[in-house]
Design a protein around this motif. Sequence first.
Motif, PDB file in Angstrom:
ATOM      1  N   ASP A 188       0.826  -1.209   0.000  1.00 43.88           N
ATOM      2  CA  ASP A 188       0.000   0.000   0.000  1.00 43.88           C
ATOM      3  C   ASP A 188       0.864   1.265   0.000  1.00 43.88           C
ATOM      4  N   PRO A 189       1.608   1.511  -1.071  1.00 45.63           N
ATOM      5  CA  PRO A 189       2.555   2.637  -1.073  1.00 45.63           C
ATOM      6  C   PRO A 189       1.875   3.999  -0.963  1.00 45.63           C
ATOM      7  N   GLU A 190       2.472   4.859  -0.160  1.00 48.68           N
ATOM      8  CA  GLU A 190       2.025   6.239  -0.079  1.00 48.68           C
ATOM      9  C   GLU A 190       2.558   7.047  -1.261  1.00 48.68           C
ATOM     10  N   VAL A 191       3.699   6.615  -1.787  1.00 45.97           N
ATOM     11  CA  VAL A 191       4.376   7.314  -2.878  1.00 45.97           C
ATOM     12  C   VAL A 191       4.749   6.294  -3.947  1.00 45.97           C
ATOM     13  N   VAL A 192       4.493   6.631  -5.218  1.00 43.66           N
ATOM     14  CA  VAL A 192       4.889   5.774  -6.333  1.00 43.66           C
ATOM     15  C   VAL A 192       5.695   6.622  -7.309  1.00 43.66           C
ATOM     16  N   VAL A 193       6.907   6.167  -7.617  1.00 41.76           N
ATOM     17  CA  VAL A 193       7.802   6.914  -8.500  1.00 41.76           C
ATOM     18  C   VAL A 193       7.714   6.351  -9.912  1.00 41.76           C
ATOM     19  N   THR A 194       7.233   7.160 -10.850  1.00 42.66           N
ATOM     20  CA  THR A 194       7.107   6.768 -12.262  1.00 42.66           C
ATOM     21  C   THR A 194       7.707   7.877 -13.104  1.00 42.66           C
ATOM     22  N   LEU A 195       8.910   7.666 -13.627  1.00 44.99           N
ATOM     23  CA  LEU A 195       9.647   8.765 -14.252  1.00 44.99           C
ATOM     24  C   LEU A 195       9.575   8.780 -15.777  1.00 44.99           C
ATOM     25  N   SER A 196       8.494   8.246 -16.337  1.00 49.41           N
ATOM     26  CA  SER A 196       8.222   8.399 -17.767  1.00 49.41           C
ATOM     27  C   SER A 196       6.742   8.132 -17.999  1.00 49.41           C
ATOM     28  N   GLY A 197       6.243   8.645 -19.113  1.00 48.14           N
ATOM     29  CA  GLY A 197       4.844   8.405 -19.441  1.00 48.14           C
ATOM     30  C   GLY A 197       4.559   6.933 -19.681  1.00 48.14           C
ATOM     31  N   GLU A 198       5.509   6.247 -20.302  1.00 49.94           N
ATOM     32  CA  GLU A 198       5.336   4.822 -20.572  1.00 49.94           C
ATOM     33  C   GLU A 198       5.289   4.023 -19.281  1.00 49.94           C
ATOM     34  N   THR A 199       6.146   4.389 -18.322  1.00 43.24           N
ATOM     35  CA  THR A 199       6.138   3.733 -17.017  1.00 43.24           C
ATOM     36  C   THR A 199       4.794   3.930 -16.333  1.00 43.24           C
ATOM     37  N   LEU A 200       4.289   5.152 -16.381  1.00 43.14           N
ATOM     38  CA  LEU A 200       2.998   5.453 -15.757  1.00 43.14           C
ATOM     39  C   LEU A 200       1.881   4.638 -16.402  1.00 43.14           C
ATOM     40  N   ASN A 201       1.862   4.570 -17.722  1.00 51.05           N
ATOM     41  CA  ASN A 201       0.825   3.804 -18.412  1.00 51.05           C
ATOM     42  C   ASN A 201       0.873   2.329 -18.031  1.00 51.05           C
ATOM     43  N   ASN A 202       2.076   1.770 -17.987  1.00 54.97           N
ATOM     44  CA  ASN A 202       2.215   0.356 -17.623  1.00 54.97           C
ATOM     45  C   ASN A 202       1.743   0.109 -16.200  1.00 54.97           C
ATOM     46  N   LEU A 203       2.058   1.031 -15.297  1.00 55.83           N
ATOM     47  CA  LEU A 203       1.618   0.896 -13.907  1.00 55.83           C
ATOM     48  C   LEU A 203       0.100   0.913 -13.813  1.00 55.83           C
ATOM     49  N   ILE A 204      -0.513   1.870 -14.490  1.00 53.80           N
ATOM     50  CA  ILE A 204      -1.977   1.968 -14.442  1.00 53.80           C
ATOM     51  C   ILE A 204      -2.608   0.684 -14.961  1.00 53.80           C
ATOM     52  N   CYS A 205      -2.053   0.181 -16.060  1.00 55.72           N
ATOM     53  CA  CYS A 205      -2.598  -1.050 -16.679  1.00 55.72           C
ATOM     54  C   CYS A 205      -2.516  -2.230 -15.717  1.00 55.72           C
ATOM     55  N   LEU A 206      -1.331  -2.434 -15.132  1.00 56.13           N
ATOM     56  CA  LEU A 206      -1.137  -3.593 -14.261  1.00 56.13           C
ATOM     57  C   LEU A 206      -1.862  -3.431 -12.927  1.00 56.13           C
ATOM     58  N   SER A 207      -1.994  -2.203 -12.450  1.00 54.06           N
ATOM     59  CA  SER A 207      -2.665  -1.997 -11.164  1.00 54.06           C
ATOM     60  C   SER A 207      -4.149  -2.314 -11.255  1.00 54.06           C
ATOM     61  N   ASN A 208      -4.687  -2.329 -12.463  1.00 51.80           N
ATOM     62  CA  ASN A 208      -6.094  -2.695 -12.626  1.00 51.80           C
ATOM     63  C   ASN A 208      -6.356  -4.142 -12.227  1.00 51.80           C
ATOM     64  N   ASN A 209      -5.287  -4.941 -12.136  1.00 49.80           N
ATOM     65  CA  ASN A 209      -5.422  -6.338 -11.728  1.00 49.80           C
ATOM     66  C   ASN A 209      -5.271  -6.516 -10.218  1.00 49.80           C
ATOM     67  N   THR A 210      -5.276  -5.393  -9.473  1.00 54.07           N
ATOM     68  CA  THR A 210      -5.127  -5.457  -8.020  1.00 54.07           C
ATOM     69  C   THR A 210      -6.263  -4.673  -7.361  1.00 54.07           C
ATOM     70  N   ASP A 211      -6.293  -4.748  -6.019  1.00 51.52           N
ATOM     71  CA  ASP A 211      -7.278  -3.984  -5.258  1.00 51.52           C
ATOM     72  C   ASP A 211      -6.737  -2.625  -4.820  1.00 51.52           C
ATOM     73  N   HIS A 212      -5.496  -2.324  -5.223  1.00 49.46           N
ATOM     74  CA  HIS A 212      -4.900  -1.066  -4.780  1.00 49.46           C
ATOM     75  C   HIS A 212      -5.455   0.105  -5.580  1.00 49.46           C
ATOM     76  N   ASN A 213      -5.747   1.193  -4.886  1.00 52.91           N
ATOM     77  CA  ASN A 213      -6.248   2.411  -5.533  1.00 52.91           C
ATOM     78  C   ASN A 213      -5.092   3.398  -5.677  1.00 52.91           C
ATOM     79  N   LEU A 214      -4.564   3.521  -6.887  1.00 51.76           N
ATOM     80  CA  LEU A 214      -3.452   4.432  -7.121  1.00 51.76           C
ATOM     81  C   LEU A 214      -3.812   5.879  -6.796  1.00 51.76           C
ATOM     82  N   GLY A 215      -5.089   6.188  -6.806  1.00 58.14           N
ATOM     83  CA  GLY A 215      -5.517   7.549  -6.506  1.00 58.14           C
ATOM     84  C   GLY A 215      -5.193   7.986  -5.103  1.00 58.14           C
ATOM     85  N   ASN A 216      -4.902   7.031  -4.227  1.00 61.36           N
ATOM     86  CA  ASN A 216      -4.544   7.362  -2.852  1.00 61.36           C
ATOM     87  C   ASN A 216      -3.050   7.631  -2.690  1.00 61.36           C
TER      88      ASN A 216
END
Length: 273
Positions: A188-216
């Motif tokens: 349950d990270p308080e901070v997520v480091v994504t230093l490129s647009g591609e990294t961010l997109n991949n994170l969003i895609c894969l996080s959809n397979n979890t219960d974690h809410n990146l919005g937090n």
Amino acid sequence: MVIPPADSLQHRRVLICRPRPEAERLADAFRSAGAKVRVLPMLQREAITNDPSIRTRILEIDQFNHVIAVSPYAAGLLIDWLDTWWPQTPSGILWYGVGAGTAAVLAGYGLDARQPTAGHNSEALLDLPELAQLEHQKVLIARGEQGRDLLPEMLKARGAGVTLLPLYRRFAPEHDGATLQHSLTAFDPEVVVTLSGETLNNLICLSNNTDHNLGNSLIVVPVERIADQAHKAGLQQTCVPESLADHDIVAAVAHRLASADASPEIPSKDARD
């Protein structure tokens, strides 16, 4: 921004999604500030070694007036090729790094590398006076197979003959459900480091397979353009460091979290000193 005290991130949970080995180095910097850190790369890179056109471009590099590396990884691969095919680096070339980290890699090889005076992206590099008038000039850009079109298009508009030199390819890693559960839902990270647009997109895609809410989570991004990309995806808590040096990333996170502790709500835009 000053380097934060050693305990400024005590017990804070930070997830780093940049590629290795840079992720491990940044993780050490966060741990030095007291944070709990996990590394979950959302981007992998593979050097291109079997394309004969790369060797051709390297052997012709003395025909270029300007050579630009777009990332530290691109700069490192470029140096490897130069070291193989040029016993002595050709003179008369102006070398550039898109950001201080990239310029530092080139400088470590003995090249007098130019870098933006402020910022660490293509827009900042294009402000350099050496790149203002490029009629009859030839520019070589060392980068990945895919990349933003802004830099080559703007250089062409200024009169340059531009050649792209793809040295590596990027792809999304495959993380199984248990790994995602461990690093996102359970940690349950308080901070997520994504230093490129591609990294961010991949994170969003894969996080959809979890219960974690990146919005937090507070999402650390490299530039405002990627912050806007995060906002459009519903991630309103973003932070843009002053630079992508490890200590500046840690300092920006420490500053934002301290501000959040003193305020009931984290602002959606970067709060800089």
